[in-house]
Design an enzyme around this catalytic site. Sequence first.
Site, PDB file in Angstrom:
ATOM      1  N   THR A 269      -3.666   1.039  -5.621  1.00  0.00           N
ATOM      2  CA  THR A 269      -2.299   0.204  -5.330  1.00  0.00           C
ATOM      3  C   THR A 269      -1.263   0.945  -5.436  1.00  0.00           C
ATOM      4  OG1 THR A 269      -2.742  -0.945  -7.344  1.00  0.00           O
ATOM      5  CG2 THR A 269      -3.772  -2.643  -5.650  1.00  0.00           C
ATOM      6  N   PHE A 397       2.871  -8.853  -4.856  1.00  0.00           N
ATOM      7  CA  PHE A 397       2.449  -9.118  -6.661  1.00  0.00           C
ATOM      8  C   PHE A 397       2.098 -10.257  -6.833  1.00  0.00           C
ATOM      9  CE2 PHE A 397       5.732  -5.344  -6.907  1.00  0.00           C
ATOM     10  CZ  PHE A 397       4.668  -4.129  -6.717  1.00  0.00           C
ATOM     11  N   CYS A 404       0.875  -9.906 -11.047  1.00  0.00           N
ATOM     12  CA  CYS A 404       0.657  -8.992 -10.655  1.00  0.00           C
ATOM     13  C   CYS A 404       1.153  -8.785 -12.080  1.00  0.00           C
ATOM     14  CB  CYS A 404       0.768  -8.044 -10.667  1.00  0.00           C
ATOM     15  SG  CYS A 404       0.951  -6.090 -10.620  1.00  0.00           S
TER      16      CYS A 404
HETATM   17  C1  HEM Z   1      -3.249  -8.509  -9.944  1.00  0.00           C
HETATM   18  C2  HEM Z   1      -0.986  -6.003  -5.850  1.00  0.00           C
HETATM   19  C3  HEM Z   1      -0.117  -2.361 -10.115  1.00  0.00           C
HETATM   20  C4  HEM Z   1      -2.872  -4.061 -12.818  1.00  0.00           C
HETATM   21  C5  HEM Z   1      -2.302  -8.677  -9.169  1.00  0.00           C
HETATM   22  C6  HEM Z   1      -2.190  -9.866  -7.769  1.00  0.00           C
HETATM   23  C7  HEM Z   1      -1.416  -8.688  -6.781  1.00  0.00           C
HETATM   24  C8  HEM Z   1      -1.815  -7.342  -7.460  1.00  0.00           C
HETATM   25  C9  HEM Z   1      -1.327  -9.315  -5.173  1.00  0.00           C
HETATM   26  C10 HEM Z   1      -2.918 -10.340  -7.859  1.00  0.00           C
HETATM   27  C11 HEM Z   1      -4.281 -10.703  -6.930  1.00  0.00           C
HETATM   28  C12 HEM Z   1      -4.829 -12.088  -7.459  1.00  0.00           C
HETATM   29  O1  HEM Z   1      -4.068 -13.418  -7.021  1.00  0.00           O
HETATM   30  O2  HEM Z   1      -6.005 -12.581  -7.576  1.00  0.00           O
HETATM   31  C13 HEM Z   1      -0.735  -4.412  -6.998  1.00  0.00           C
HETATM   32  C14 HEM Z   1       0.370  -4.358  -6.169  1.00  0.00           C
HETATM   33  C15 HEM Z   1       0.577  -2.872  -7.280  1.00  0.00           C
HETATM   34  C16 HEM Z   1      -0.051  -3.471  -8.669  1.00  0.00           C
HETATM   35  C17 HEM Z   1       0.291  -4.301  -4.789  1.00  0.00           C
HETATM   36  C18 HEM Z   1       0.880  -1.968  -7.154  1.00  0.00           C
HETATM   37  C19 HEM Z   1       1.656  -1.246  -5.972  1.00  0.00           C
HETATM   38  C20 HEM Z   1      -0.794  -2.943 -10.376  1.00  0.00           C
HETATM   39  C21 HEM Z   1      -0.703  -1.772 -11.751  1.00  0.00           C
HETATM   40  C22 HEM Z   1      -1.040  -2.192 -13.145  1.00  0.00           C
HETATM   41  C23 HEM Z   1      -1.974  -3.988 -12.374  1.00  0.00           C
HETATM   42  C24 HEM Z   1       0.080  -1.027 -12.038  1.00  0.00           C
HETATM   43  C25 HEM Z   1      -1.909  -2.300 -14.370  1.00  0.00           C
HETATM   44  C26 HEM Z   1      -1.731  -1.224 -15.559  1.00  0.00           C
HETATM   45  C27 HEM Z   1      -2.558  -6.186 -12.466  1.00  0.00           C
HETATM   46  C28 HEM Z   1      -3.840  -7.050 -13.273  1.00  0.00           C
HETATM   47  C29 HEM Z   1      -3.716  -8.303 -12.650  1.00  0.00           C
HETATM   48  C30 HEM Z   1      -2.960  -8.187 -11.330  1.00  0.00           C
HETATM   49  C31 HEM Z   1      -3.853  -7.333 -14.761  1.00  0.00           C
HETATM   50  C32 HEM Z   1      -4.121  -9.244 -12.927  1.00  0.00           C
HETATM   51  C33 HEM Z   1      -3.486 -10.498 -13.287  1.00  0.00           C
HETATM   52  C34 HEM Z   1      -3.692 -11.525 -13.617  1.00  0.00           C
HETATM   53  O3  HEM Z   1      -4.135 -12.907 -13.131  1.00  0.00           O
HETATM   54  O4  HEM Z   1      -3.445 -11.955 -14.826  1.00  0.00           O
HETATM   55  N1  HEM Z   1      -1.535  -7.169  -9.045  1.00  0.00           N
HETATM   56  N2  HEM Z   1      -0.677  -4.378  -8.409  1.00  0.00           N
HETATM   57  N3  HEM Z   1      -1.630  -3.958 -11.493  1.00  0.00           N
HETATM   58  N4  HEM Z   1      -2.111  -7.063 -11.373  1.00  0.00           N
HETATM   59 FE1  HEM Z   1      -1.717  -5.217  -9.838  1.00  0.00          FE
END
Ligand code: HEM
Length: 459
Positions: A269, A397, A404
Amino acid sequence: KDTVPIPQVPGYPLVGNMFDVNAETPMESDMRLAKQYGEIYSLDLGGNRVIHINTIELLSECCDEKRFVKQVPLGMAELRHGINDGLFTARFGERNWDKAHRILVPAFGPLSINGMFDDMKDIASQLVMKWARHGPSHKVLVTDDFTRLTLDTISLCAMDYRFNSFYSDKMHPFINAMNGFLSISEKRAERPAYLSWFYQAEDEKFQKDIKYMRDLSYEIIQHRIENPRRGRDLLDAMLTGKDPQTGESLTEDSIVDNLITFLIAGHETTSGMLSFLFYYMLKNPEAYRKAQQEVDSVIGKESMQLEHLKKLKYIPAMLRETLRLEPTATVIFVGAKNGPELLGGKYYIEPDVPLALQLSAIHRDPAVYGEDADKWKPERMLDEEFAKLPKHAWKPFGNGSRACIGRPFAWQEAMMAVAIGLQYFNFSLDDPAYELEYEPYSMKPRGLYIHAKLRHGWT
Ligand code: HEM
């Protein structure tokens, strides 16, 4: 009260809408169908009904966690074969999510992320060195180098492991296994169950990729248990952290699920976002000039520090605007929490039917972003303008409790990469006429080559 039927995209017997969806670059067909059908439509994917949501107004209702909660359907459900109920793939109500969430929230908080500045800079400097050594005539495939950057950064910060991607022409085998795992998950979700027999070789590769990723993670954990280190990274937080509510620790399996989750969620991402940003910036010389001027006046020739980042205003606006047009996590799934729901006061939503919140279409909603919603304009995302947007107008996010966890991590890492890049180099497109195309099975620009020329005074 009368309900309005949700338009169903006409499909074919047995295969449903398999041919209406562009399997390699689904956001392209999502945007096309959104233009054709408007705020809502329904698809039949491999026998599963999915309702697509395309406007900020309907999305805003879906963000009410009292009525709608995250669902884990289709490709995301397939990911559970590899990462089970890790943070990203956990279903609503699964205990391991609550536990891991409570243990990990502090580890992903701003203080902890600020503490990762030096490690992030270490990897960003490797990128600068590589581009400097290759010189201005070298064609840089930005997507590959940003993938190296983000993979090496998350693995160093999460578990003190160095993939050393900048020292190899080929991607680390973990990347290949992960890409295989991700793309086959999508394909498995879209094919009807009765065709499974024809896909035995693909299924074997799926299992092999999962085994490779899990084995490597167990090795890293084992190594850490045998060689505890001072200082904290995400792996330490998981190995030593106790759930403040129950006093329980995470199991080793759960740590593996989450380590792989961080590597998957934490690098594609962010590298996609950086690559798209470079595309838009280099296509918009005025924005490029503003960004470089900002870096020159805030950082100049000093070595970049955390304090510098806080003073940058235009680069965050470019990042936000890039994620608006190219949300690298393109879709969020939710479903009705308490039984049937009436969406927008008129659409009947059955429980269990996933609602796909199509961020690519939603973020281009002219009702909020105007008639030039398709244009990349960082000015509309400067702090003051950004603060004026309706609450749910920008959702790259995700939402609420399932948003996120890595957002501050991604933000700091990306700010640093853009700032250090602009500080050291003048960039140009290899082909000034390049127009955006998408890489299959991942949200990145395809074939985007640039040149990086050290700026005067750095040689
Ligand atoms: C969840 C976007 C970077 C770890 C999410 C979700 C989105 C997202 C939209 C929600 C997904 C859902 O509702 O199904 C992004 C974008 C990023 C990014 C656009 C970078 C531009 C990161 C990074 C990490 C990360 C750097 C870890 C170091 C996670 C995790 C979740 C998550 C673990 C699940 C959270 C939960 O449900 O408790 N992300 N993310 N993401 N992201 Fe990111």
